[in-house]
Design a protein around this motif. Structure first.
Motif, PDB file in Angstrom:
ATOM      1  N   MET A   1     -78.474 -84.680 -19.077  1.00 45.72           N
ATOM      2  CA  MET A   1     -78.207 -84.154 -17.744  1.00 45.72           C
ATOM      3  C   MET A   1     -78.779 -85.129 -16.719  1.00 45.72           C
ATOM      4  SD  MET A   1     -79.386 -80.556 -16.008  1.00 45.72           S
ATOM      5  CE  MET A   1     -81.108 -80.745 -16.380  1.00 45.72           C
ATOM      6  N   GLU A   2     -77.977 -85.436 -15.741  1.00 43.80           N
ATOM      7  CA  GLU A   2     -78.424 -86.329 -14.682  1.00 43.80           C
ATOM      8  C   GLU A   2     -78.308 -85.600 -13.349  1.00 43.80           C
ATOM      9  OE1 GLU A   2     -77.290 -90.748 -13.205  1.00 43.80           O
ATOM     10  OE2 GLU A   2     -77.042 -90.299 -15.331  1.00 43.80           O
ATOM     11  N   ILE A   3     -79.444 -85.458 -12.681  1.00 45.35           N
ATOM     12  CA  ILE A   3     -79.449 -84.804 -11.372  1.00 45.35           C
ATOM     13  C   ILE A   3     -79.828 -85.841 -10.318  1.00 45.35           C
ATOM     14  CG2 ILE A   3     -79.959 -82.517 -12.322  1.00 45.35           C
ATOM     15  CD1 ILE A   3     -82.853 -82.890 -11.460  1.00 45.35           C
ATOM     16  N   PRO A   4     -79.487 -85.595  -9.047  1.00 45.96           N
ATOM     17  CA  PRO A   4     -79.845 -86.550  -7.995  1.00 45.96           C
ATOM     18  C   PRO A   4     -81.353 -86.826  -7.968  1.00 45.96           C
ATOM     19  CG  PRO A   4     -78.297 -84.932  -7.163  1.00 45.96           C
ATOM     20  CD  PRO A   4     -78.710 -84.467  -8.529  1.00 45.96           C
ATOM     21  N   LYS A   5     -81.726 -88.037  -7.608  1.00 46.20           N
ATOM     22  CA  LYS A   5     -83.135 -88.448  -7.602  1.00 46.20           C
ATOM     23  C   LYS A   5     -84.002 -87.582  -6.696  1.00 46.20           C
ATOM     24  CE  LYS A   5     -82.484 -93.221  -8.938  1.00 46.20           C
ATOM     25  NZ  LYS A   5     -82.798 -94.604  -8.678  1.00 46.20           N
ATOM     26  N   THR A   6     -83.444 -87.050  -5.629  1.00 42.43           N
ATOM     27  CA  THR A   6     -84.244 -86.236  -4.705  1.00 42.43           C
ATOM     28  C   THR A   6     -84.276 -84.765  -5.092  1.00 42.43           C
ATOM     29  OG1 THR A   6     -82.334 -85.926  -3.253  1.00 42.43           O
ATOM     30  CG2 THR A   6     -83.827 -87.774  -2.746  1.00 42.43           C
ATOM     31  N   HIS A   7     -83.713 -84.418  -6.242  1.00 39.65           N
ATOM     32  CA  HIS A   7     -83.669 -83.024  -6.690  1.00 39.65           C
ATOM     33  C   HIS A   7     -84.536 -82.814  -7.929  1.00 39.65           C
ATOM     34  CE1 HIS A   7     -79.581 -82.075  -4.583  1.00 39.65           C
ATOM     35  NE2 HIS A   7     -80.554 -82.330  -3.748  1.00 39.65           N
ATOM     36  N   ILE A  45     -76.935 -74.373  10.786  1.00 40.21           N
ATOM     37  CA  ILE A  45     -77.001 -75.249   9.618  1.00 40.21           C
ATOM     38  C   ILE A  45     -76.233 -74.617   8.468  1.00 40.21           C
ATOM     39  CG2 ILE A  45     -78.560 -76.246   7.903  1.00 40.21           C
ATOM     40  CD1 ILE A  45     -80.684 -76.368  10.166  1.00 40.21           C
ATOM     41  N   MET A  46     -75.279 -75.361   7.914  1.00 37.47           N
ATOM     42  CA  MET A  46     -74.526 -74.900   6.752  1.00 37.47           C
ATOM     43  C   MET A  46     -75.320 -75.166   5.468  1.00 37.47           C
ATOM     44  SD  MET A  46     -70.629 -75.811   5.573  1.00 37.47           S
ATOM     45  CE  MET A  46     -70.925 -77.573   5.490  1.00 37.47           C
ATOM     46  N   HIS A  47     -75.948 -76.349   5.400  1.00 39.66           N
ATOM     47  CA  HIS A  47     -76.777 -76.705   4.249  1.00 39.66           C
ATOM     48  C   HIS A  47     -77.694 -77.845   4.674  1.00 39.66           C
ATOM     49  CE1 HIS A  47     -77.946 -77.399   0.063  1.00 39.66           C
ATOM     50  NE2 HIS A  47     -77.918 -78.680   0.373  1.00 39.66           N
ATOM     51  N   ALA A  48     -78.985 -77.707   4.357  1.00 43.94           N
ATOM     52  CA  ALA A  48     -79.935 -78.774   4.649  1.00 43.94           C
ATOM     53  C   ALA A  48     -80.976 -78.823   3.543  1.00 43.94           C
ATOM     54  CB  ALA A  48     -80.599 -78.549   6.002  1.00 43.94           C
ATOM     55  N   GLU A  49     -81.637 -79.962   3.459  1.00 42.74           N
ATOM     56  CA  GLU A  49     -82.674 -80.163   2.455  1.00 42.74           C
ATOM     57  C   GLU A  49     -83.842 -80.909   3.095  1.00 42.74           C
ATOM     58  OE1 GLU A  49     -80.965 -82.214  -0.899  1.00 42.74           O
ATOM     59  OE2 GLU A  49     -79.287 -80.790  -1.010  1.00 42.74           O
ATOM     60  N   ILE A  57     -86.722 -78.446  -0.849  1.00 41.08           N
ATOM     61  CA  ILE A  57     -86.407 -77.081  -0.437  1.00 41.08           C
ATOM     62  C   ILE A  57     -85.048 -77.150   0.250  1.00 41.08           C
ATOM     63  CG2 ILE A  57     -87.051 -75.089   0.978  1.00 41.08           C
ATOM     64  CD1 ILE A  57     -89.961 -76.103   0.825  1.00 41.08           C
ATOM     65  N   MET A  58     -84.102 -76.362  -0.245  1.00 39.24           N
ATOM     66  CA  MET A  58     -82.787 -76.256   0.373  1.00 39.24           C
ATOM     67  C   MET A  58     -82.767 -75.018   1.262  1.00 39.24           C
ATOM     68  SD  MET A  58     -80.323 -77.038  -2.858  1.00 39.24           S
ATOM     69  CE  MET A  58     -80.230 -78.653  -3.579  1.00 39.24           C
ATOM     70  N   TYR A  59     -82.003 -75.090   2.360  1.00 44.40           N
ATOM     71  CA  TYR A  59     -81.952 -73.944   3.269  1.00 44.40           C
ATOM     72  C   TYR A  59     -80.701 -74.006   4.122  1.00 44.40           C
ATOM     73  CZ  TYR A  59     -83.679 -77.249   6.759  1.00 44.40           C
ATOM     74  OH  TYR A  59     -83.816 -78.329   7.580  1.00 44.40           O
ATOM     75  N   CYS A  60     -80.384 -72.868   4.733  1.00 46.74           N
ATOM     76  CA  CYS A  60     -79.243 -72.783   5.639  1.00 46.74           C
ATOM     77  C   CYS A  60     -79.472 -71.610   6.594  1.00 46.74           C
ATOM     78  CB  CYS A  60     -77.948 -72.575   4.862  1.00 46.74           C
ATOM     79  SG  CYS A  60     -77.846 -70.989   4.010  1.00 46.74           S
ATOM     80  N   ASP A  61     -78.614 -71.533   7.592  1.00 48.62           N
ATOM     81  CA  ASP A  61     -78.600 -70.351   8.448  1.00 48.62           C
ATOM     82  C   ASP A  61     -77.853 -69.239   7.723  1.00 48.62           C
ATOM     83  OD1 ASP A  61     -79.788 -70.504  11.202  1.00 48.62           O
ATOM     84  OD2 ASP A  61     -78.668 -72.383  11.207  1.00 48.62           O
ATOM     85  N   ALA A  62     -78.416 -68.053   7.736  1.00 52.08           N
ATOM     86  CA  ALA A  62     -77.756 -66.895   7.147  1.00 52.08           C
ATOM     87  C   ALA A  62     -76.462 -66.612   7.924  1.00 52.08           C
ATOM     88  CB  ALA A  62     -78.676 -65.683   7.201  1.00 52.08           C
ATOM     89  N   THR A  63     -75.543 -65.927   7.240  1.00 59.18           N
ATOM     90  CA  THR A  63     -74.276 -65.543   7.860  1.00 59.18           C
ATOM     91  C   THR A  63     -74.043 -64.062   7.584  1.00 59.18           C
ATOM     92  OG1 THR A  63     -72.946 -65.995   5.888  1.00 59.18           O
ATOM     93  CG2 THR A  63     -73.303 -67.847   7.419  1.00 59.18           C
ATOM     94  N   GLU A  64     -72.932 -63.553   8.076  1.00 59.87           N
ATOM     95  CA  GLU A  64     -72.567 -62.174   7.776  1.00 59.87           C
ATOM     96  C   GLU A  64     -72.389 -61.990   6.268  1.00 59.87           C
ATOM     97  OE1 GLU A  64     -72.106 -58.294   8.488  1.00 59.87           O
ATOM     98  OE2 GLU A  64     -72.551 -59.751  10.053  1.00 59.87           O
TER      99      GLU A  64
END
Length: 125
Positions: A1-7, A45-49, A57-64
């Motif tokens: 398994m290869e994941i991104p270096k920052t993950h 924010i739709m998606h940020a890290e 830490i991943m995060y976003c603005d909540a939606t309905e």
């Protein structure tokens, strides 16, 4: 398994009311660096890290559809007392004041978006 270096294999994903407040808080208090950001619109924010000492830490603005989901986060710092005060100065509220525990000097705060941070520094021998 290869994941991104920052993950890592496991990372929190927070859905927040006011994700920009979260970014400002973790940057000011913990020195976190934003590594990725995609906006839903000019204000949301739709998606940020962010990277915090090698942890993502991943995060976003909540939606309905995706309601706010905060977390309890445990973080090691050099000086729990100093970080606790910095957190309060940046809009956090106290959960517990710094005190020595068997695992280190520890305290808790709730950040401006509702996450609880358990801030701990290793006791010096």
């Amino acid at each position: 398994m290869e994941i991104p270096k920052t993950h890592q294999n496991v990372m929190p994903y927070l859905m927040l009311a006011g994700a920009n407040k979260f970014k400002a808080f973790v940057s000011a208090v913990f020195g976190a660096q934003e590594t990725y950001s995609a906006m839903r619109d000019a204000d949301h924010i739709m998606h940020a890290e962010v990277q915090l000492n090698g942890s993502t830490i991943m995060y976003c603005d909540a939606t309905e559809q995706w309601k706010p989901q905060t977390a309890n986060l445990f973080v090691y710092v050099e000086d729990a007392n100093q970080t606790y005060q910095l957190a309060l100065d940046n809009g956090a509220s106290s959960v517990t004041e710094p005190a020595d525990q068997e695992y280190g000097r520890s305290c808790g705060v709730t950040d401006p978006t509702g996450n609880v941070w358990w801030i701990t520094s290793v006791l010096k021998k």
